[in-house]
Design an enzyme around this catalytic site. Structure first.
Site, PDB file in Angstrom:
ATOM      1  N   ASP A  99      96.818  86.181 -10.591  1.00  0.00           N
ATOM      2  CA  ASP A  99      95.950  85.101 -10.795  1.00  0.00           C
ATOM      3  C   ASP A  99      95.488  84.830  -9.260  1.00  0.00           C
ATOM      4  OD1 ASP A  99      94.415  83.090 -11.463  1.00  0.00           O
ATOM      5  OD2 ASP A  99      95.697  82.023 -12.754  1.00  0.00           O
ATOM      6  N   HIS A 101      92.590  82.627  -9.129  1.00  0.00           N
ATOM      7  CA  HIS A 101      91.986  81.479  -8.924  1.00  0.00           C
ATOM      8  C   HIS A 101      92.762  80.359  -8.088  1.00  0.00           C
ATOM      9  CE1 HIS A 101      90.982  83.148 -12.848  1.00  0.00           C
ATOM     10  NE2 HIS A 101      89.773  82.534 -12.681  1.00  0.00           N
ATOM     11  N   SER A 156     103.872  84.806 -16.055  1.00  0.00           N
ATOM     12  CA  SER A 156     104.395  85.042 -14.602  1.00  0.00           C
ATOM     13  C   SER A 156     104.771  83.544 -14.226  1.00  0.00           C
ATOM     14  CB  SER A 156     103.196  85.139 -13.741  1.00  0.00           C
ATOM     15  OG  SER A 156     102.484  86.471 -14.007  1.00  0.00           O
TER      16      SER A 156
HETATM   17 CO1  B1M Z   1      87.939  83.003 -13.686  1.00  0.00          CO
HETATM   18  N1  B1M Z   1      88.400  82.495 -15.598  1.00  0.00           N
HETATM   19  N2  B1M Z   1      88.378  85.025 -13.910  1.00  0.00           N
HETATM   20  N3  B1M Z   1      87.228  83.238 -12.067  1.00  0.00           N
HETATM   21  N4  B1M Z   1      87.449  81.250 -13.785  1.00  0.00           N
HETATM   22  C1  B1M Z   1      88.421  81.074 -15.815  1.00  0.00           C
HETATM   23  C2  B1M Z   1      89.767  80.483 -15.675  1.00  0.00           C
HETATM   24  C3  B1M Z   1      88.095  81.028 -17.683  1.00  0.00           C
HETATM   25  C4  B1M Z   1      88.541  80.015 -18.345  1.00  0.00           C
HETATM   26  C5  B1M Z   1      86.677  81.345 -17.790  1.00  0.00           C
HETATM   27  C6  B1M Z   1      86.261  81.658 -19.333  1.00  0.00           C
HETATM   28  O1  B1M Z   1      86.375  82.683 -19.658  1.00  0.00           O
HETATM   29  N5  B1M Z   1      85.926  80.383 -19.814  1.00  0.00           N
HETATM   30  C7  B1M Z   1      88.666  82.498 -18.140  1.00  0.00           C
HETATM   31  C8  B1M Z   1      90.171  82.451 -18.355  1.00  0.00           C
HETATM   32  C9  B1M Z   1      90.340  82.588 -19.899  1.00  0.00           C
HETATM   33  C10 B1M Z   1      91.781  82.823 -20.292  1.00  0.00           C
HETATM   34  O2  B1M Z   1      92.742  82.874 -19.707  1.00  0.00           O
HETATM   35  N6  B1M Z   1      92.083  82.167 -21.451  1.00  0.00           N
HETATM   36  C11 B1M Z   1      88.665  83.506 -16.703  1.00  0.00           C
HETATM   37  C12 B1M Z   1      88.879  84.790 -16.567  1.00  0.00           C
HETATM   38  C13 B1M Z   1      88.815  85.510 -17.879  1.00  0.00           C
HETATM   39  C14 B1M Z   1      88.818  85.690 -15.321  1.00  0.00           C
HETATM   40  C15 B1M Z   1      88.758  87.049 -15.162  1.00  0.00           C
HETATM   41  C16 B1M Z   1      89.666  87.578 -16.162  1.00  0.00           C
HETATM   42  C17 B1M Z   1      87.070  87.659 -15.383  1.00  0.00           C
HETATM   43  C18 B1M Z   1      87.290  89.121 -15.278  1.00  0.00           C
HETATM   44  O3  B1M Z   1      87.457  89.562 -14.399  1.00  0.00           O
HETATM   45  N7  B1M Z   1      86.671  89.600 -16.302  1.00  0.00           N
HETATM   46  C19 B1M Z   1      89.094  87.073 -13.674  1.00  0.00           C
HETATM   47  C20 B1M Z   1      90.528  87.154 -13.406  1.00  0.00           C
HETATM   48  C21 B1M Z   1      90.872  87.323 -12.189  1.00  0.00           C
HETATM   49  C22 B1M Z   1      92.364  87.094 -11.854  1.00  0.00           C
HETATM   50  O4  B1M Z   1      92.540  86.032 -11.285  1.00  0.00           O
HETATM   51  N8  B1M Z   1      92.926  88.031 -11.812  1.00  0.00           N
HETATM   52  C23 B1M Z   1      88.301  85.738 -13.235  1.00  0.00           C
HETATM   53  C24 B1M Z   1      87.858  85.674 -11.992  1.00  0.00           C
HETATM   54  C25 B1M Z   1      87.268  84.475 -11.356  1.00  0.00           C
HETATM   55  C26 B1M Z   1      86.538  84.510 -10.352  1.00  0.00           C
HETATM   56  C27 B1M Z   1      87.358  85.215  -9.189  1.00  0.00           C
HETATM   57  C28 B1M Z   1      85.053  85.070 -10.301  1.00  0.00           C
HETATM   58  C29 B1M Z   1      86.632  83.095 -10.031  1.00  0.00           C
HETATM   59  C30 B1M Z   1      87.536  82.453  -9.235  1.00  0.00           C
HETATM   60  C31 B1M Z   1      87.397  81.946  -7.450  1.00  0.00           C
HETATM   61  C32 B1M Z   1      88.369  81.217  -7.097  1.00  0.00           C
HETATM   62  O5  B1M Z   1      89.263  80.507  -7.595  1.00  0.00           O
HETATM   63  N9  B1M Z   1      88.606  81.391  -5.909  1.00  0.00           N
HETATM   64  C33 B1M Z   1      86.539  82.248 -11.325  1.00  0.00           C
HETATM   65  C34 B1M Z   1      86.067  81.261 -11.505  1.00  0.00           C
HETATM   66  C35 B1M Z   1      85.351  80.211 -10.693  1.00  0.00           C
HETATM   67  C36 B1M Z   1      86.497  80.651 -13.090  1.00  0.00           C
HETATM   68  C37 B1M Z   1      86.109  79.236 -13.460  1.00  0.00           C
HETATM   69  C38 B1M Z   1      84.596  79.452 -13.958  1.00  0.00           C
HETATM   70  C39 B1M Z   1      86.277  78.080 -12.772  1.00  0.00           C
HETATM   71  C40 B1M Z   1      87.650  77.672 -12.410  1.00  0.00           C
HETATM   72  C41 B1M Z   1      87.661  76.659 -11.522  1.00  0.00           C
HETATM   73  O6  B1M Z   1      87.839  76.850 -10.095  1.00  0.00           O
HETATM   74  N10 B1M Z   1      87.619  75.423 -11.979  1.00  0.00           N
HETATM   75  C42 B1M Z   1      86.953  79.043 -14.722  1.00  0.00           C
HETATM   76  C43 B1M Z   1      86.394  78.382 -16.217  1.00  0.00           C
HETATM   77  C44 B1M Z   1      87.014  76.986 -16.215  1.00  0.00           C
HETATM   78  O7  B1M Z   1      87.922  76.600 -15.699  1.00  0.00           O
HETATM   79  N11 B1M Z   1      86.270  76.262 -17.019  1.00  0.00           N
HETATM   80  C45 B1M Z   1      87.461  80.480 -15.124  1.00  0.00           C
HETATM   81  C46 B1M Z   1      87.493  74.176 -11.192  1.00  0.00           C
HETATM   82  C47 B1M Z   1      89.010  73.645 -10.926  1.00  0.00           C
HETATM   83  C48 B1M Z   1      88.883  72.254 -10.091  1.00  0.00           C
HETATM   84  O8  B1M Z   1      89.673  73.615 -12.015  1.00  0.00           O
HETATM   85  O9  B1M Z   1      91.333  75.192 -11.526  1.00  0.00           O
HETATM   86  O10 B1M Z   1      91.079  74.109 -13.804  1.00  0.00           O
HETATM   87  P1  B1M Z   1      91.266  74.244 -12.365  1.00  0.00           P
HETATM   88  O11 B1M Z   1      92.016  73.080 -11.767  1.00  0.00           O
HETATM   89  C49 B1M Z   1      92.268  71.770 -12.334  1.00  0.00           C
HETATM   90  C50 B1M Z   1      93.209  71.658 -13.423  1.00  0.00           C
HETATM   91  O12 B1M Z   1      93.656  72.819 -14.094  1.00  0.00           O
HETATM   92  C51 B1M Z   1      94.508  71.157 -12.400  1.00  0.00           C
HETATM   93  O13 B1M Z   1      93.848  70.419 -11.417  1.00  0.00           O
HETATM   94  C52 B1M Z   1      92.718  70.836 -11.073  1.00  0.00           C
HETATM   95  C53 B1M Z   1      91.518  69.736 -11.163  1.00  0.00           C
HETATM   96  O14 B1M Z   1      92.197  68.608 -10.767  1.00  0.00           O
HETATM   97  N12 B1M Z   1      95.588  72.044 -11.851  1.00  0.00           N
HETATM   98  C54 B1M Z   1      96.790  71.765 -11.607  1.00  0.00           C
HETATM   99  C55 B1M Z   1      95.186  73.299 -11.465  1.00  0.00           C
HETATM  100  N13 B1M Z   1      96.670  73.777 -10.708  1.00  0.00           N
HETATM  101  C56 B1M Z   1      97.283  72.829 -10.959  1.00  0.00           C
HETATM  102  C57 B1M Z   1      98.562  72.856 -10.543  1.00  0.00           C
HETATM  103  C58 B1M Z   1      99.305  71.573 -10.906  1.00  0.00           C
HETATM  104  C59 B1M Z   1      98.783  70.548 -11.565  1.00  0.00           C
HETATM  105  C60 B1M Z   1      97.454  70.660 -11.875  1.00  0.00           C
HETATM  106  O15 B1M Z   1     100.630  71.286 -10.477  1.00  0.00           O
HETATM  107  C61 B1M Z   1     101.465  72.297  -9.388  1.00  0.00           C
END
Ligand code: B1M
Length: 210
Positions: A99, A101, A156
């Site tokens: 992952d 992200h 993982s």
């Molecule tokens: Co990707 N991505 N992405 N992505 N990405 C998601 C996660 C996805 C939901 C988008 C979608 O389809 N709607 C989807 C996952 C679907 C799933 O698993 N069911 C997805 C996918 C499919 C992918 C790829 C597979 C796409 C592809 O290549 N075909 C690929 C995978 C790459 C990999 O990781 N191996 C991929 C790639 C990427 C980018 C690299 C382009 C980029 C990441 C850049 C980066 O992070 N440096 C990216 C992005 C930006 C996203 C979305 C749009 C935004 C993620 C984000 O930063 N959100 C995302 C859609 C979404 O989230 N709605 C998506 C903002 C962030 C503040 O929120 O990370 O959720 P988040 O963190 C939150 C909470 O979750 C929590 O606190 C934070 C907020 O306060 N939290 C914790 C997080 N970690 C925590 C740990 C804790 C407690 C709370 O305790 C330890």
């Protein structure tokens, strides 16, 4: 258009060069930094994710939006930070293997640091053995925080928590989170805690380390 809307549009459009200035302007207008983060930035990444899901945008657009968000958070960080003393002990944090992200993980690290922990950030794509290595090098660690954003890498997270729990090292607690993670999953894999967002992760880390 409100400043929050301007920030949201700049993030969605991946406008890394203008985002810093917009965040500074919003702060100068007296807008709460948490409002800027939650409504201008985090909510926008949700919109970006939905558009990706509907194939209205693709990976490059997600990537530039992520870059813009990171730039914005850099400007916001000093305003969100609090008591970065390290007095509560060490916290090792990383995103699970497979992952890449890291925005959410970085926010969690920032909030945990500002609560008073010394944060050791292992970055993204971190396998179980790297977490164990870091724990062995820092046996006084109080919290290991594991982040995961993909459903495909939830196994993982299970492996990492299992490896940490069977490492024989004592005195630390494991917390986990990320969009697909739930309290139920955290219980199933044997984590000590789960939280849905960065602010509550910091509160949880403090409670568990006490
Ligand atoms: Co990707 N991505 N992405 N992505 N990405 C998601 C996660 C996805 C939901 C988008 C979608 O389809 N709607 C989807 C996952 C679907 C799933 O698993 N069911 C997805 C996918 C499919 C992918 C790829 C597979 C796409 C592809 O290549 N075909 C690929 C995978 C790459 C990999 O990781 N191996 C991929 C790639 C990427 C980018 C690299 C382009 C980029 C990441 C850049 C980066 O992070 N440096 C990216 C992005 C930006 C996203 C979305 C749009 C935004 C993620 C984000 O930063 N959100 C995302 C859609 C979404 O989230 N709605 C998506 C903002 C962030 C503040 O929120 O990370 O959720 P988040 O963190 C939150 C909470 O979750 C929590 O606190 C934070 C907020 O306060 N939290 C914790 C997080 N970690 C925590 C740990 C804790 C407690 C709370 O305790 C330890």
């Amino acid at each position: 258009m409100s400043k929050i809307q301007e920030i949201a549009e700049a993030i969605e459009g991946g406008k890394s060069k203008v985002i810093g200035g917009l965040v500074e302007e919003a702060l100068a207008e007296g807008i709460d930094p948490l409002k800027i983060l939650n409504e201008g930035m985090i909510a926008t990444m949700g919109v970006v994710g939905e558009k990706f899901k509907k194939a209205e945008i693709f990976v490059p657009e997600m990537l530039v939006a992520a870059r813009a968000m990171k730039k914005g958070v850099e400007v916001l960080k000093p305003k969100l930070g609090g008591n970065a003393t390290g007095a509560l002990g060490k916290c090792i944090i990383g995103t699970v293997s497979g992952d890449l992200h890291d925005i959410g993980k970085n926010l969690v690290a920032m909030m945990i640091e500002s609560t008073g922990f010394e944060v050791i950030d292992l970055g993204v794509d971190v396998p179980a053995d790297k977490f164990i290595e870091a724990l062995k090098a820092n046996p006084d660690t109080k919290i290991v925080a594991v982040s995961g954003l993909l459903t495909t890498t939830m196994p993982s997270m299970k492996d990492i928590v299992g490896a940490l729990k069977s490492s024989g090292i004592k005195g630390f607690k494991v917390i986990c989170g990320g969009a697909p993670i739930t309290q139920e999953f955290a219980n199933q894999i044997g984590a000590d805690g789960y939280s849905p967002d960065a602010a509550s992760a910091a509160v949880l880390a403090k409670q568990l380390a006490a």
